[in-house]
Design a protein around this motif. Structure first.
Motif, PDB file in Angstrom:
ATOM      1  N   LYS A  72     -10.894  16.437   6.728  1.00 22.33           N
ATOM      2  CA  LYS A  72     -10.498  17.845   6.813  1.00 22.33           C
ATOM      3  C   LYS A  72      -9.950  18.178   8.201  1.00 22.33           C
ATOM      4  CE  LYS A  72     -13.387  19.978   3.339  1.00 22.33           C
ATOM      5  NZ  LYS A  72     -14.798  20.332   3.102  1.00 22.33           N
ATOM      6  N   GLY A 101      -7.075  21.303  10.366  1.00 23.75           N
ATOM      7  CA  GLY A 101      -6.267  22.527  10.260  1.00 23.75           C
ATOM      8  C   GLY A 101      -7.026  23.781  10.618  1.00 23.75           C
ATOM      9  N   GLY A 102      -6.336  24.913  10.495  1.00 26.97           N
ATOM     10  CA  GLY A 102      -6.950  26.200  10.824  1.00 26.97           C
ATOM     11  C   GLY A 102      -6.851  26.527  12.298  1.00 26.97           C
ATOM     12  N   PHE A 103      -5.711  26.214  12.904  1.00 24.04           N
ATOM     13  CA  PHE A 103      -5.561  26.451  14.340  1.00 24.04           C
ATOM     14  C   PHE A 103      -5.015  27.837  14.661  1.00 24.04           C
ATOM     15  CE2 PHE A 103      -5.873  21.886  14.017  1.00 24.04           C
ATOM     16  CZ  PHE A 103      -6.690  21.572  15.096  1.00 24.04           C
TER      17      PHE A 103
HETATM   18  C1  NAG Z   1     -10.115  22.503  13.643  1.00 25.61           C
HETATM   19  O1  NAG Z   1     -10.174  23.026  14.957  1.00 25.61           O
HETATM   20  C2  NAG Z   1      -9.824  24.396  15.063  1.00 25.61           C
HETATM   21  C3  NAG Z   1      -9.806  24.765  16.531  1.00 25.61           C
HETATM   22  O2  NAG Z   1     -10.985  24.477  17.147  1.00 25.61           O
HETATM   23  C4  NAG Z   1     -10.814  25.238  14.265  1.00 25.61           C
HETATM   24  O3  NAG Z   1     -10.451  26.583  14.336  1.00 25.61           O
HETATM   25  C5  NAG Z   1     -10.785  24.758  12.822  1.00 25.61           C
HETATM   26  O4  NAG Z   1     -11.759  25.459  12.075  1.00 25.61           O
HETATM   27  C6  NAG Z   1     -11.068  23.274  12.739  1.00 25.61           C
HETATM   28  N1  NAG Z   1     -10.883  22.821  11.366  1.00 25.61           N
HETATM   29  C7  NAG Z   1     -11.811  22.143  10.689  1.00 25.61           C
HETATM   30  C8  NAG Z   1     -11.485  21.758   9.292  1.00 25.61           C
HETATM   31  O5  NAG Z   1     -12.880  21.857  11.193  1.00 25.61           O
END
Ligand code: NAG
Ligand code: NAG
Length: 455
Positions: A271, A273-275
């Protein structure tokens, strides 16, 4: 004997400063970088993170401290040298305040719209990357900046190589790649953006370890090892950032997770994303860039995955990003991912608008993904097979992606030139009037392709 032992003991605890690299930092108030981030790694943490620097190797009396952090076992150090003079050579050395590295040097950003030369490529690995590294070492006096379009080192492929099938090699190979680049990137600002190979460690040695899976997924190693000017440009970590350099506004994008439907939007092997909201940031960044077009006529975007390749389009990327390219008159969109070279004619909405680079007003897409990496040998073999199957095919009109689809069905009208059988990089010279790119095959140094954009 006692003294000797003591000596050995001290040597063992003295940190070795490895993988030294630099990137533009800071802002002089008119949008130009007036600083330099210096980064390196140590095996153990050091009491302080220090760069000493100055205008001559004999006088490095200025000192700046930075920070260190760890995500797995080694320590990444980043120090930003601020308020440097423009277009000036500085000497520097990194260390812990007591011991220091050898003396290195860099030159700061030019003033205003002075002409600049930058190297551009994606997909450079430790394996098969030597001809490109040798070319860069030989030509480093003539290169001001590097724009690396994702896939930085291929540490995640290390398990495919001898001795690393079951042994944990990811960190070691990432270190080796960065070390192999040090002679170049300790002197030339090295700007990177994420590619799919930065996403996670999927060695068997990682997949069977909850700790490694956790610590080495979601672009973590990549985000820790570099220090791109995202703070200065409102970007996010090393995922997206922008900066100005001479007559060029550079935008480094996350095309892995940073738009709806991106290839690794939520997952690569693990998993991720979500940056954040890259697209809103991109719009604001381009709005600002066009206000300064008189000073900086060229707007250059870079990302890993191509929007166009082999006459085909990534429809989700085009839906998310192409309207912005058109609205703000982005000049060039550089990408990699496919391990070959493809220069397109100015294209919009999958249509070749004009077969000329004289003030086209719409973006030119250039894919440079073949500077050398461990996945390229197979690609070149497939090219040979393809030419055997299709006698009479002009190799300079074929694209790698077409290998996976029916050749006949692909509209290749937008493709100007391709090269799929050599290692190569782009060398761009930009001044206020023109933007000239040479595609250089790094084994021979031969210029295989060249184009010049004018306004
Ligand atoms: C990946 O890192 C970003 C920035 O720290 C965070 O916002 C996001 O939730 C993380 N994604 C996962 C799948 O852990
Ligand atoms: C893009 O091309 C398609 C098909 O040729 C057309 O229907 C559409 O209106 C075009 N979009 C724009 C924004 O020009």
């Amino acid at each position: 004997m006692k003294l000797l032992l003591l000596g050995a003991c001290i040597a063992a605890v003295t940190a070795e400063y490895t993988q030294i690299h630099i990137a533009l930092a800071g802002d002089d108030g008119s949008g130009n970088s007036n600083g330099m981030a210096v980064s390196w790694q140590t095996e153990e943490d050091t009491p302080t993170t220090v760069v000493k620097f100055g205008l001559s190797p004999d006088d490095m009396s200025m000192v700046e401290t930075g920070t260190s952090s760890t995500y797995y076992s080694t320590y990444d150090h980043h120090t930003v040298l601020e308020d440097l003079a423009p277009d000036t050579k500085y000497f520097y050395s990194v260390g812990d305040g007591e011991t220091f590295s050898d003396t290195l040097q860099f030159t700061t950003s030019p003033e205003g719209g002075d002409s600049v030369t930058f190297a551009v490529w994606g997909d450079l690995g430790l394996v098969n990357g030597d001809s490109t590294r040798e070319y860069l070492v030989q030509n480093k006096e003539d290169i001001d900046l590097i724009f690396h379009l994702g896939d930085v080192g291929y540490a995640d492929d290390s398990f495919l190589h001898l001795g690393c099938m079951l042994r944990f090699c990811y960190e070691e190979k990432f270190n080796e790649y960065m070390e192999s680049m040090q002679p170049i990137v300790s002197e030339i600002p090295y700007h990177v953006m994420p590619g799919n190979h930065e996403a996670d460690c999927h060695d068997p040695a990682c997949l069977f370890s909850a700790e490694r899976r956790d610590k080495l997924s979601n672009f973590t190693a990549y985000n820790s090892r570099f220090r791109m000017p995202s703070e200065e440009s409102g970007g996010v970590m090393n995922m997206w950032h922008s900066f100005n350099y001479g007559p060029v506004h550079f935008v480094a994008l996350d095309l892995e997770t940073g738009f709806p439907g991106a290839a690794e939007e939520k997952r690569y092997v693990l998993k991720c994303g979500g940056f954040g909201d890259q697209l809103t940031w991109l719009r604001e960044d381009l709005e600002e860039a066009v206000k300064h077009r008189e000073e900086r006529p060229w707007i250059v975007l870079g990302g890993h995955h191509p929007m166009y390749n082999g006459g085909m389009v990534d429809p989700k990327m085009a839906a998310a990003i192409e309207p912005l390219l058109a609205e703000f008159g982005v000049d060039v969109f550089f990408t990699g991912h496919v391990h070959s070279y493809e220069r397109d004619w100015p294209v919009l909405n999958s249509t070749t608008v004009v077969k000329s680079y004289s003030n086209p007003g719409i973006p030119t897409h250039v894919m440079i993904g073949g500077p050398g990496n461990d996945e390229m040998t197979g690609a070149q073999r497939r090219m040979e097979e393809l030419l055997e199957q299709h006698p009479g095919l002009d190799p300079s009109r074929v694209s790698t992606q077409a290998w996976f689809d029916s050749l006949e069905e692909v509209n290749r009208d937008m493709i100007a030139v391709t090269d799929m059988t050599h290692f190569g990089i782009g060398i761009v010279k930009a001044d206020m009037e023109s933007f000239n790119m040479q595609y250089v095959q790094t084994t021979s140094g031969e210029v295989f392709d060249e184009f010049t954009l004018t306004k």
